[in-house]
Design an enzyme around this catalytic site. Sequence first.
Site: not given
Length: 312
Positions: A13-14, A36, A38, A54, A144, A148
């Site tokens: 990811g980012q 990850d 993906r 996963d 979200y 969190k």
Amino acid sequence: MVKEKILVIGASGQIGVELTLALRKMYGNANVVASDLREENDLLHGTGPYVSMDVMNKEMLHVQVIRQNITQVNLLAAILSATGEKNPGLAWNLNMQGLLNVLDIAKEEKLHKVYWPSSIAVFGPTSPKQNCPQQTIIEPTTVYGISKYAGEFWCNYFFQRYGVDVRSLRYPGLISYKSSPGGGTTDYAVEIFHEALEEKKYESFLNPDTYLPMMYMPDAIRATIELMEAPANKISVRTSYNISGMSFSPKEIAAEIKKFIPEFEISYKPDYRQKIADSWPQSIDDSKARSDWGWKQEFDLPKMTRDMFENL
Ligand SMILES: NC(=O)c1ccc[n+]([C@@H]2O[C@H](COP(=O)([O-])OP(=O)(O)OC[C@H]3O[C@@H](n4cnc5c(N)ncnc54)[C@H](O)[C@@H]3O)[C@@H](O)[C@H]2O)c1
């Protein structure tokens, strides 16, 4: 020095890509395992071990932790704010169960440390808009943000009750040139650079004067590493630290970009993300991170903009 073996979950990811690369530099390529759901991000290819995993599959995660002799976990897998509003059930499940799986395994395997990021999304419309303090009214209105905030208290619980050394930062919107953002409300501040270079124009999904707390990725990676390297007795916040880089609006970043690309034009077409942005503070008070473990940001808007254009 204790030999560490670090697992990064959500490494494609980012943040994951850049954090993995930074940790590999510090700890050695073989000692940082990227994982990850993906496929491996191209930027990680050939730089160290990668496992497809996963985080919801607790057994497989547990097996990997034992098999790879993992001593630290960085959990970055999550559904972000904008995507979360499209699929609240999925966001809640992944953001909560993923964290609980990691915390349980950390407790059982006596891992040295766990890192899990929270977000400024914990704050809601009733929180102070300017210099939002570490401790204040916190009533998030996005799934979200709810996930969190709940996660922060699970971290605190595992620290207080079981002694798991879990540490956390409330990241603002993160801007980077390496890996692309993953469905947050602040993604516009990354997209705008790419569109400015390719199209010389950008249609913003937030109104011109929507101020939000932001941070340049090199600062975010350094903050994460400094937090994780700090002696445990310096960490007084076991929920999650406020952390601040800069605050700007779409209009301000567009003006900064115009200094590099004079023909650049911005237009505005706010969508469902405007409501999310309006529920968050515009700036963050991070004095606790500064006094506890010496945090100080390096990049402001002009310095970041210059660096983005040098690297894109
Ligand atoms: N990027 C930001 O601006 C920002 C701001 C505040 C907080 N954060 C937090 O930082 C963390 C990382 O964010 P990011 O921007 O890198 O997100 P991202 O969406 O870019 O990356 C998340 C990664 O997790 C992976 N993933 C998703 N489900 C998974 C699963 N079940 N098992 C394993 N991996 C899975 C995804 O494939 C993806 O590569 C998240 O917790 C996020 O909430 C990010």
